[in-house]
Design a protein around this motif. Structure first.
Motif, PDB file in Angstrom:
ATOM      1  N   TYR A 136       4.788  26.302  29.444  1.00 48.30           N
ATOM      2  CA  TYR A 136       3.791  25.289  29.782  1.00 48.30           C
ATOM      3  C   TYR A 136       3.024  24.910  28.520  1.00 48.30           C
ATOM      4  CZ  TYR A 136      -0.129  23.116  32.221  1.00 48.30           C
ATOM      5  OH  TYR A 136      -1.074  22.233  32.667  1.00 48.30           O
ATOM      6  N   TYR A 137       3.399  23.798  27.912  1.00 50.78           N
ATOM      7  CA  TYR A 137       2.668  23.243  26.774  1.00 50.78           C
ATOM      8  C   TYR A 137       2.982  21.749  26.699  1.00 50.78           C
ATOM      9  CZ  TYR A 137       7.033  23.511  24.101  1.00 50.78           C
ATOM     10  OH  TYR A 137       8.320  23.371  23.668  1.00 50.78           O
ATOM     11  N   PRO A 138       2.166  20.981  25.992  1.00 45.48           N
ATOM     12  CA  PRO A 138       2.396  19.528  25.988  1.00 45.48           C
ATOM     13  C   PRO A 138       3.667  19.152  25.232  1.00 45.48           C
ATOM     14  CG  PRO A 138       0.540  20.100  24.581  1.00 45.48           C
ATOM     15  CD  PRO A 138       0.955  21.350  25.274  1.00 45.48           C
ATOM     16  N   ARG A 139       4.427  18.248  25.840  1.00 49.03           N
ATOM     17  CA  ARG A 139       5.647  17.721  25.229  1.00 49.03           C
ATOM     18  C   ARG A 139       5.492  16.223  25.032  1.00 49.03           C
ATOM     19  NH1 ARG A 139       6.942  22.028  28.024  1.00 49.03           N
ATOM     20  NH2 ARG A 139       8.689  23.310  27.436  1.00 49.03           N
ATOM     21  N   ALA A 140       5.929  15.752  23.893  1.00 48.68           N
ATOM     22  CA  ALA A 140       5.785  14.331  23.564  1.00 48.68           C
ATOM     23  C   ALA A 140       6.795  13.499  24.344  1.00 48.68           C
ATOM     24  CB  ALA A 140       5.987  14.126  22.073  1.00 48.68           C
ATOM     25  N   VAL A 141       6.345  12.320  24.772  1.00 48.19           N
ATOM     26  CA  VAL A 141       7.221  11.334  25.406  1.00 48.19           C
ATOM     27  C   VAL A 141       7.399  10.216  24.391  1.00 48.19           C
ATOM     28  CG1 VAL A 141       7.504   9.726  27.307  1.00 48.19           C
ATOM     29  CG2 VAL A 141       6.380  11.913  27.699  1.00 48.19           C
ATOM     30  N   TYR A 142       8.637  10.005  23.948  1.00 44.06           N
ATOM     31  CA  TYR A 142       8.928   9.039  22.893  1.00 44.06           C
ATOM     32  C   TYR A 142       9.334   7.700  23.480  1.00 44.06           C
ATOM     33  CZ  TYR A 142       9.046  13.247  20.064  1.00 44.06           C
ATOM     34  OH  TYR A 142       8.713  14.410  19.459  1.00 44.06           O
ATOM     35  N   ALA A 143       8.894   6.637  22.812  1.00 45.50           N
ATOM     36  CA  ALA A 143       9.269   5.279  23.203  1.00 45.50           C
ATOM     37  C   ALA A 143       9.665   4.514  21.945  1.00 45.50           C
ATOM     38  CB  ALA A 143       8.116   4.584  23.911  1.00 45.50           C
ATOM     39  N   LEU A 144      10.422   3.461  22.139  1.00 44.43           N
ATOM     40  CA  LEU A 144      10.906   2.641  21.035  1.00 44.43           C
ATOM     41  C   LEU A 144       9.792   1.730  20.537  1.00 44.43           C
ATOM     42  CD1 LEU A 144      13.662   2.481  19.703  1.00 44.43           C
ATOM     43  CD2 LEU A 144      14.209   0.583  21.189  1.00 44.43           C
ATOM     44  N   GLY A 145       9.602   1.654  19.221  1.00 50.24           N
ATOM     45  CA  GLY A 145       8.610   0.754  18.650  1.00 50.24           C
ATOM     46  C   GLY A 145       7.858   1.375  17.488  1.00 50.24           C
ATOM     47  N   ASP A 146       6.973   0.562  16.911  1.00 50.91           N
ATOM     48  CA  ASP A 146       6.184   0.987  15.752  1.00 50.91           C
ATOM     49  C   ASP A 146       4.699   0.911  16.102  1.00 50.91           C
ATOM     50  OD1 ASP A 146       5.276   1.720  13.303  1.00 50.91           O
ATOM     51  OD2 ASP A 146       5.894  -0.090  12.259  1.00 50.91           O
ATOM     52  N   LYS A 147       4.302   1.621  17.159  1.00 51.12           N
ATOM     53  CA  LYS A 147       2.914   1.627  17.592  1.00 51.12           C
ATOM     54  C   LYS A 147       2.248   2.928  17.190  1.00 51.12           C
ATOM     55  CE  LYS A 147       3.872  -1.275  21.591  1.00 51.12           C
ATOM     56  NZ  LYS A 147       3.845  -1.356  23.057  1.00 51.12           N
ATOM     57  N   LYS A 148       0.951   2.999  17.431  1.00 46.53           N
ATOM     58  CA  LYS A 148       0.189   4.201  17.100  1.00 46.53           C
ATOM     59  C   LYS A 148       0.539   5.319  18.082  1.00 46.53           C
ATOM     60  CE  LYS A 148      -4.476   5.871  16.417  1.00 46.53           C
ATOM     61  NZ  LYS A 148      -5.885   5.648  16.664  1.00 46.53           N
ATOM     62  N   ASN A 149       0.685   6.540  17.572  1.00 46.82           N
ATOM     63  CA  ASN A 149       1.007   7.685  18.415  1.00 46.82           C
ATOM     64  C   ASN A 149      -0.178   8.062  19.298  1.00 46.82           C
ATOM     65  OD1 ASN A 149       3.541   7.948  17.276  1.00 46.82           O
ATOM     66  ND2 ASN A 149       2.868   9.435  15.768  1.00 46.82           N
ATOM     67  N   ALA A 150       0.110   8.523  20.505  1.00 47.61           N
ATOM     68  CA  ALA A 150      -0.928   9.039  21.393  1.00 47.61           C
ATOM     69  C   ALA A 150      -1.427  10.362  20.834  1.00 47.61           C
ATOM     70  CB  ALA A 150      -0.361   9.238  22.792  1.00 47.61           C
ATOM     71  N   THR A 151      -2.706  10.617  20.995  1.00 46.44           N
ATOM     72  CA  THR A 151      -3.264  11.863  20.481  1.00 46.44           C
ATOM     73  C   THR A 151      -2.854  13.024  21.380  1.00 46.44           C
ATOM     74  OG1 THR A 151      -5.311  11.491  21.689  1.00 46.44           O
ATOM     75  CG2 THR A 151      -5.241  10.759  19.400  1.00 46.44           C
ATOM     76  N   LYS A 152      -2.593  14.154  20.760  1.00 46.87           N
ATOM     77  CA  LYS A 152      -2.179  15.338  21.495  1.00 46.87           C
ATOM     78  C   LYS A 152      -3.388  15.905  22.237  1.00 46.87           C
ATOM     79  CE  LYS A 152       0.316  19.645  20.812  1.00 46.87           C
ATOM     80  NZ  LYS A 152       0.972  20.510  19.828  1.00 46.87           N
TER      81      LYS A 152
END
Length: 129
Positions: A69-85
């Motif tokens: 149980y820990y946060p996992r990143a969800v990746y999307a296509l594009g050149d946008k700002k990353n969501a903060t962890k």
């Protein structure tokens, strides 16, 4: 043997077709080793001298079956700002751990009913080890 950059193209194509995915979902869809996918995805998230970043972190999720149980990143296509962890919540982690131990120690067993407090604490220490 795959040609140079073919895995990157396959990841981009998969994200374009199916939408945002976690790294584990990418591994399953591409049928590749987790170390290889991890290194490629980590390079794709960062901009380089010759190319901008190709994918970004859209959000973070905690739920994945049969995994820690820990946060996992969800990746999307594009050149946008990353969501903060998300920041860790030690109080919630402690509550989850205590619920697990309580469930372990209060199972429907005739042998747990007759334990003294000292025996119960010894058994709990064994469960933690």
């Amino acid at each position: 043997m795959n040609s140079w950059g073919s895995t990157v193209k396959r990841i981009e194509q998969l994200l374009a077709e199916r939408g945002p995915m976690t790294r584990v979902e990418l591994e399953d869809a591409l049928n590749l080793d987790h170390r290889r996918i991890a290194s490629i995805v980590s390079r794709m998230v960062k901009p380089t001298k010759t190319m901008p970043k190709r994918i970004y972190i859209k959000s973070w999720v905690y739920d994945h079956e049969k995994q820690r149980y820990y946060p996992r990143a969800v990746y999307a296509l594009g050149d946008k700002k990353n969501a903060t962890k998300p920041k860790p919540n030690p109080l919630e982690a402690r509550r989850k751990y205590d619920r697990k131990i309580k469930m372990l120690m209060t199972s429907n067993s005739i042998f747990n009913m007759g334990l003294t407090r000292k025996q119960y604490l010894a058994k709990r220490r064994e469960a933690n080890a």
